[in-house]
Scaffold this motif. Structure first.
Motif, mmCIF file in Angstrom:
data_model
loop_
_atom_site.group_PDB
_atom_site.id
_atom_site.type_symbol
_atom_site.label_atom_id
_atom_site.label_comp_id
_atom_site.label_asym_id
_atom_site.label_seq_id
_atom_site.Cartn_x
_atom_site.Cartn_y
_atom_site.Cartn_z
ATOM 1 N N LYS A 17 47.144 41.387 45.753
ATOM 2 C CA LYS A 17 46.856 42.060 44.456
ATOM 3 C C LYS A 17 45.439 41.534 43.852
ATOM 4 O O LYS A 17 45.065 40.373 44.128
ATOM 5 C CB LYS A 17 47.927 41.363 43.516
ATOM 6 N N ILE A 18 44.668 42.666 43.542
ATOM 7 C CA ILE A 18 43.498 42.183 43.011
ATOM 8 C C ILE A 18 43.377 42.361 41.472
ATOM 9 O O ILE A 18 43.926 43.389 41.082
ATOM 10 C CB ILE A 18 42.258 43.251 43.787
ATOM 11 N N ASP A 19 42.687 41.556 40.788
ATOM 12 C CA ASP A 19 42.896 41.451 39.575
ATOM 13 C C ASP A 19 41.204 40.999 38.997
ATOM 14 O O ASP A 19 40.734 39.862 39.293
ATOM 15 C CB ASP A 19 43.626 40.662 38.962
ATOM 16 N N LYS A 20 40.425 42.079 38.643
ATOM 17 C CA LYS A 20 39.106 41.660 37.998
ATOM 18 C C LYS A 20 38.295 41.348 39.363
ATOM 19 O O LYS A 20 38.091 41.918 40.156
ATOM 20 C CB LYS A 20 39.163 40.873 36.861
ATOM 21 N N ASP A 21 37.897 39.915 39.334
ATOM 22 C CA ASP A 21 37.112 39.470 40.401
ATOM 23 C C ASP A 21 37.677 38.582 41.236
ATOM 24 O O ASP A 21 37.066 37.556 41.741
ATOM 25 C CB ASP A 21 35.829 38.943 39.694
ATOM 26 N N THR A 22 38.972 38.635 41.372
ATOM 27 C CA THR A 22 39.459 37.579 42.163
ATOM 28 C C THR A 22 40.905 38.483 42.762
ATOM 29 O O THR A 22 41.337 39.765 42.584
ATOM 30 C CB THR A 22 40.168 36.488 41.615
ATOM 31 N N PHE A 23 41.580 37.716 43.902
ATOM 32 C CA PHE A 23 42.787 38.381 44.369
ATOM 33 C C PHE A 23 43.836 37.223 44.993
ATOM 34 O O PHE A 23 43.126 36.130 44.888
ATOM 35 C CB PHE A 23 42.472 39.253 45.578
ATOM 36 N N LYS A 75 44.319 32.637 48.080
ATOM 37 C CA LYS A 75 43.424 32.632 46.934
ATOM 38 C C LYS A 75 42.119 32.391 47.259
ATOM 39 O O LYS A 75 41.944 31.184 47.671
ATOM 40 C CB LYS A 75 43.976 31.883 45.545
ATOM 41 N N SER A 97 42.186 47.509 43.166
ATOM 42 C CA SER A 97 42.808 46.815 41.942
ATOM 43 C C SER A 97 44.152 46.990 41.948
ATOM 44 O O SER A 97 44.636 47.712 42.683
ATOM 45 C CB SER A 97 42.146 47.106 40.844
ATOM 46 N N GLY A 98 44.921 45.971 41.469
ATOM 47 C CA GLY A 98 46.264 46.150 41.324
ATOM 48 C C GLY A 98 46.927 45.645 42.532
ATOM 49 O O GLY A 98 46.535 45.169 43.569
ATOM 50 N N PHE A 99 48.290 45.798 42.657
ATOM 51 C CA PHE A 99 49.156 45.704 43.952
ATOM 52 C C PHE A 99 48.860 46.555 45.050
ATOM 53 O O PHE A 99 49.223 47.777 44.818
ATOM 54 C CB PHE A 99 50.425 45.401 43.528
#
Length: 195
Positions: A17-23, A75, A97-99
């Motif tokens: 799952k990617i959210d902004k600048d991390t996963f 992470k 982005s997202g799942f």
């Protein structure tokens, strides 16, 4: 994209799952991953191979946490710059982005990946989503069955078909698809929570 990057991209597609600048990559090992003898093996694999591969390929470090319900969460650490990983996902036409399982379409990846990169990419997905539990073996150890578990909550049956098609092209056999199939697991309730 080399075979190491292909594996890491498959791993993030399979459980990421990617959210902004991390996963975060969720490896849902459940009870299997919580057995003390296996925990040590999994932790060693993540710390030695996967961490090294992320650092050598994308120049950032990762760590892992044990989440609720036997989940292993990978992470990035130290305010990692994941932009080159995002670029590689974009190059393969994969979501950024997202799942990722919910939006993954393998059409472009299948065209652009060749040779060992195909095997590595699919291995990454399998490491995040596959099960070799003996209860899944319909035959015996000489004809094992691998259960590739794509949650029905993704609503991405296209991905299931694409994976089966790709595996068929590689000489594998798809035995059955149980995708949110109510009569297989709860014949009287198609919204059964387990599926």
């Amino acid at each position: 994209i080399n075979h190491i990057k292909a594996y890491l991209l498959g791993l993030i597609v399979g459980g990421g799952k990617i959210d902004k600048d991390t996963f975060v990559i969720d490896l849902p090992f459940n009870k299997w991953g919580m057995e003390p003898s296996r925990m040590n093996i999994i932790a060693k694999e993540i710390i030695t191979k996967i961490r090294s591969n992320f650092y050598n390929s994308y120049a950032f470090n990762i760590n892992y946490d044990l989440g609720n319900g036997g989940k292993w969460l990978i992470k990035p650490i130290d305010c990692a710059d994941i932009s080159s990983l995002i670029d590689d996902l974009r190059f393969l036409g994969l979501p950024t982005s997202g799942f990722l399982l919910s939006a993954t379409d393998l059409t472009i990846a299948k065209k652009k990946l060749t040779g060992i990169n195909v095997e590595s990419f699919l291995s990454g997905i399998f490491d995040a989503r596959a099960s070799l539990t003996p209860s899944h073996r319909r035959f015996n150890d000489f004809a094992p069955t691998v259960s590739l578990e794509i949650p029905g909550s993704t609503r991405n049956f296209k991905l299931v078909v694409q994976l089966c098609s790709w595996l068929t092209d590689l000489g594998s056999t798809t035995d059955q698809i149980l995708y949110n199939h109510p009569n297989q697991h709860s014949k009287s309730d198609p919204y059964y929570k387990g599926w």
